[in-house]
Design a protein around this motif. Structure first.
Motif, PDB file in Angstrom:
ATOM      1  N   ARG A  91       0.834  -1.204   0.000  1.00 43.96           N
ATOM      2  CA  ARG A  91       0.000   0.000   0.000  1.00 43.96           C
ATOM      3  C   ARG A  91       0.870   1.256   0.000  1.00 43.96           C
ATOM      4  O   ARG A  91       0.633   2.202  -0.748  1.00 43.96           O
ATOM      5  CB  ARG A  91      -0.922  -0.009   1.233  1.00 43.96           C
ATOM      6  CG  ARG A  91      -1.867   1.200   1.302  1.00 43.96           C
ATOM      7  CD  ARG A  91      -2.587   1.235   2.652  1.00 43.96           C
ATOM      8  NE  ARG A  91      -3.528   2.326   2.742  1.00 43.96           N
ATOM      9  CZ  ARG A  91      -3.216   3.586   3.017  1.00 43.96           C
ATOM     10  NH1 ARG A  91      -1.942   3.924   3.208  1.00 43.96           N
ATOM     11  NH2 ARG A  91      -4.146   4.512   3.092  1.00 43.96           N
ATOM     12  N   ALA A  92       1.915   1.246   0.852  1.00 42.92           N
ATOM     13  CA  ALA A  92       2.776   2.436   0.950  1.00 42.92           C
ATOM     14  C   ALA A  92       3.429   2.746  -0.401  1.00 42.92           C
ATOM     15  O   ALA A  92       3.529   3.904  -0.806  1.00 42.92           O
ATOM     16  CB  ALA A  92       3.836   2.217   2.025  1.00 42.92           C
TER      17      ALA A  92
ATOM     18  N   SER B 105       2.267   1.925  -3.366  1.00 40.64           N
ATOM     19  CA  SER B 105       1.227   2.417  -4.279  1.00 40.64           C
ATOM     20  C   SER B 105       0.952   3.896  -4.021  1.00 40.64           C
ATOM     21  O   SER B 105       0.834   4.690  -4.966  1.00 40.64           O
ATOM     22  CB  SER B 105      -0.065   1.611  -4.111  1.00 40.64           C
ATOM     23  OG  SER B 105       0.129   0.276  -4.507  1.00 40.64           O
ATOM     24  N   VAL B 106       0.851   4.277  -2.746  1.00 35.43           N
ATOM     25  CA  VAL B 106       0.585   5.694  -2.422  1.00 35.43           C
ATOM     26  C   VAL B 106       1.746   6.559  -2.906  1.00 35.43           C
ATOM     27  O   VAL B 106       1.533   7.592  -3.555  1.00 35.43           O
ATOM     28  CB  VAL B 106       0.345   5.868  -0.903  1.00 35.43           C
ATOM     29  CG1 VAL B 106       0.260   7.347  -0.533  1.00 35.43           C
ATOM     30  CG2 VAL B 106      -0.938   5.152  -0.476  1.00 35.43           C
ATOM     31  N   LEU B 107       2.975   6.136  -2.622  1.00 31.37           N
ATOM     32  CA  LEU B 107       4.137   6.940  -3.037  1.00 31.37           C
ATOM     33  C   LEU B 107       4.215   7.053  -4.563  1.00 31.37           C
ATOM     34  O   LEU B 107       4.407   8.156  -5.102  1.00 31.37           O
ATOM     35  CB  LEU B 107       5.427   6.347  -2.467  1.00 31.37           C
ATOM     36  CG  LEU B 107       6.705   7.093  -2.862  1.00 31.37           C
ATOM     37  CD1 LEU B 107       6.675   8.549  -2.394  1.00 31.37           C
ATOM     38  CD2 LEU B 107       7.945   6.387  -2.298  1.00 31.37           C
ATOM     39  N   ASN B 108       4.044   5.932  -5.265  1.00 36.88           N
ATOM     40  CA  ASN B 108       4.087   5.975  -6.738  1.00 36.88           C
ATOM     41  C   ASN B 108       3.017   6.917  -7.276  1.00 36.88           C
ATOM     42  O   ASN B 108       3.260   7.686  -8.203  1.00 36.88           O
ATOM     43  CB  ASN B 108       3.880   4.576  -7.338  1.00 36.88           C
ATOM     44  CG  ASN B 108       5.069   3.658  -7.096  1.00 36.88           C
ATOM     45  OD1 ASN B 108       6.088   4.090  -6.574  1.00 36.88           O
ATOM     46  ND2 ASN B 108       4.918   2.393  -7.447  1.00 36.88           N
ATOM     47  N   GLY B 109       1.822   6.852  -6.686  1.00 35.86           N
ATOM     48  CA  GLY B 109       0.731   7.717  -7.120  1.00 35.86           C
ATOM     49  C   GLY B 109       1.046   9.180  -6.874  1.00 35.86           C
ATOM     50  O   GLY B 109       0.836  10.036  -7.734  1.00 35.86           O
ATOM     51  N   LEU B 110       1.573   9.453  -5.692  1.00 35.47           N
ATOM     52  CA  LEU B 110       1.943  10.830  -5.325  1.00 35.47           C
ATOM     53  C   LEU B 110       2.962  11.411  -6.292  1.00 35.47           C
ATOM     54  O   LEU B 110       2.880  12.567  -6.685  1.00 35.47           O
ATOM     55  CB  LEU B 110       2.597  10.765  -3.949  1.00 35.47           C
ATOM     56  CG  LEU B 110       1.903  11.403  -2.770  1.00 35.47           C
ATOM     57  CD1 LEU B 110       2.600  10.999  -1.488  1.00 35.47           C
ATOM     58  CD2 LEU B 110       1.867  12.889  -2.921  1.00 35.47           C
TER      59      LEU B 110
ATOM     60  N   LEU C 244       4.315  14.140   2.893  1.00 40.71           N
ATOM     61  CA  LEU C 244       3.959  12.710   2.820  1.00 40.71           C
ATOM     62  C   LEU C 244       4.893  11.964   1.859  1.00 40.71           C
ATOM     63  O   LEU C 244       5.343  10.852   2.163  1.00 40.71           O
ATOM     64  CB  LEU C 244       2.495  12.542   2.393  1.00 40.71           C
ATOM     65  CG  LEU C 244       2.000  11.097   2.332  1.00 40.71           C
ATOM     66  CD1 LEU C 244       2.168  10.378   3.675  1.00 40.71           C
ATOM     67  CD2 LEU C 244       0.541  11.039   1.892  1.00 40.71           C
ATOM     68  N   ALA C 245       5.221  12.581   0.731  1.00 38.46           N
ATOM     69  CA  ALA C 245       6.135  11.927  -0.216  1.00 38.46           C
ATOM     70  C   ALA C 245       7.497  11.688   0.443  1.00 38.46           C
ATOM     71  O   ALA C 245       8.065  10.596   0.346  1.00 38.46           O
ATOM     72  CB  ALA C 245       6.286  12.767  -1.479  1.00 38.46           C
ATOM     73  N   ARG C 246       7.988  12.703   1.160  1.00 37.31           N
ATOM     74  CA  ARG C 246       9.283  12.562   1.844  1.00 37.31           C
ATOM     75  C   ARG C 246       9.207  11.458   2.906  1.00 37.31           C
ATOM     76  O   ARG C 246      10.104  10.612   3.035  1.00 37.31           O
ATOM     77  CB  ARG C 246       9.658  13.913   2.483  1.00 37.31           C
ATOM     78  CG  ARG C 246      11.022  13.959   3.125  1.00 37.31           C
ATOM     79  CD  ARG C 246      11.537  15.394   3.208  1.00 37.31           C
ATOM     80  NE  ARG C 246      10.606  16.319   3.848  1.00 37.31           N
ATOM     81  CZ  ARG C 246      10.541  16.567   5.162  1.00 37.31           C
ATOM     82  NH1 ARG C 246      11.375  15.962   5.979  1.00 37.31           N
ATOM     83  NH2 ARG C 246       9.679  17.422   5.665  1.00 37.31           N
TER      84      ARG C 246
ATOM     85  N   ASP D 221       8.224   0.920   4.903  1.00 40.36           N
ATOM     86  CA  ASP D 221       7.621  -0.289   5.490  1.00 40.36           C
ATOM     87  C   ASP D 221       6.552   0.048   6.510  1.00 40.36           C
ATOM     88  O   ASP D 221       6.680  -0.257   7.704  1.00 40.36           O
ATOM     89  CB  ASP D 221       8.709  -1.167   6.133  1.00 40.36           C
ATOM     90  CG  ASP D 221       9.673  -1.678   5.079  1.00 40.36           C
ATOM     91  OD1 ASP D 221       9.213  -1.972   3.958  1.00 40.36           O
ATOM     92  OD2 ASP D 221      10.880  -1.753   5.371  1.00 40.36           O
ATOM     93  N   VAL D 222       5.500   0.685   6.055  1.00 40.81           N
ATOM     94  CA  VAL D 222       4.425   1.089   6.970  1.00 40.81           C
ATOM     95  C   VAL D 222       3.091   0.615   6.397  1.00 40.81           C
ATOM     96  O   VAL D 222       2.964   0.405   5.198  1.00 40.81           O
ATOM     97  CB  VAL D 222       4.385   2.634   7.138  1.00 40.81           C
ATOM     98  CG1 VAL D 222       5.558   3.115   7.975  1.00 40.81           C
ATOM     99  CG2 VAL D 222       4.347   3.340   5.787  1.00 40.81           C
ATOM    100  N   THR D 223       2.095   0.455   7.275  1.00 42.09           N
ATOM    101  CA  THR D 223       0.779   0.008   6.790  1.00 42.09           C
ATOM    102  C   THR D 223      -0.205   1.161   6.665  1.00 42.09           C
ATOM    103  O   THR D 223      -1.316   0.960   6.190  1.00 42.09           O
ATOM    104  CB  THR D 223       0.190  -1.095   7.702  1.00 42.09           C
ATOM    105  OG1 THR D 223       0.193  -0.624   9.048  1.00 42.09           O
ATOM    106  CG2 THR D 223       0.997  -2.378   7.606  1.00 42.09           C
TER     107      THR D 223
END
Ligand code: CTP
Ligand code: MG
Length: 226
Positions: free
Chosen positions: A83-84, A86-91, A173-175, A182-184
């Motif tokens: 999930r982490a 996916s969020v970073l790639n999206g950001l 958040l990106a940083r 490794d976070v949920t």
């Protein structure tokens, strides 16, 4: 004035659901589950863009007609292995100012309401850090050994269950996710920067659909006038 945007990670497989179709596409009240959270986010006037992060191998999303959401909804086929990620790639793929607020919301929380969203935004829009919807733990907590025998009862005082949306400045958040992958949830990465996200009290109806029995509960809630 900074803008508000939403990002919906939807690149998981739903292993705990145990269905061959990823859970975000399972039928729920006549629509694929993902459509419910997208509808609520797209209907929120304060939110200008809603990005949905899909697996590069996703074959489902394009089969649905989501034209009712207009240009506000943007799919990104850049999901990762967690999930982490996916969020970073999206950001990183989304065109978003570092100072803008980003609300990250699980595709698997279809019962989110406008009231939940408005409460989150109004309580956090002037906050230095940001935060998340959450619910104080209600049940008594047991610590188990490896074979489901109780070792002890844990205090539930000041314990909360984290939900989404989680709302942070996009740049921070990106940083945070780059430094701590490794976070949920998103808040954990922000915490690792030494910051303290604010907990905004929500309720149990904003639960995450994880197991097969959760689908029935979500359907009952969605069909309920609220
Ligand atoms: N997610 C994602 N990319 C991943 C894993 C999860 O975008 N590699 C998304 C899911 O699609 C979901 C949200 O993150 O909307 C919350 O994750 P979770 O409920 O754990 O979904 P899954 O990972 O799909 O389910 P499971 O853990 O049971 O496999
Ligand atoms: Mg998962």
């Amino acid at each position: 004035m900074s803008n508000f945007h939403a990002l919906v990670p939807a690149a998981g497989f739903g292993a705990r659901m145990g269905h061959e179709l990823p859970k975000q596409y399972l039928p729920l009240a006549g629509q694929p589950m993902i459509a419910h959270a997208l509808a609520t986010l797209c209907a929120c006037e304060q939110i200008s863009r809603v990005w949905v992060v899909l697996s590069p191998e996703d074959t489902q999303f394009r089969h649905y007609d989501f034209s009712r959401f207009g240009d506000k909804l943007q799919p990104l086929y850049c999901g990762g292995t967690s999930r982490a990620e996916s969020v970073l790639n999206g950001l990183l793929a989304a065109d978003i100012d570092a100072d803008d607020w980003l609300l990250v919301h699980d595709a698997a929380r279809p019962c989110l309401t406008q009231a939940h969203l408005h409460k989150l935004i109004s309580e956090l829009k002037n906050d230095a850090v940001g935060g998340l919807l959450a619910v104080p733990v209600a049940d008594t907590l047991k610590r188990a050994d490896g074979v489901a025998r109780v070792l002890r009862t844990e205090s539930r005082a000041q314990l909360w269950q984290a939900q989404t949306p989680q709302m942070f400045r996009a740049g921070v958040l990106a940083r945070a996710l780059q430094q701590c992958p490794d976070v949920t949830d998103d808040a954990s990465a922000i915490e690792a920067l030494g910051l303290q996200p604010k907990l905004v009290a929500c309720d149990a109806t904003n639960f995450k659909v994880t197991y097969p029995q959760d689908l029935l509960l979500a359907e009952l809630l969605i069909n309920q006038p609220r």
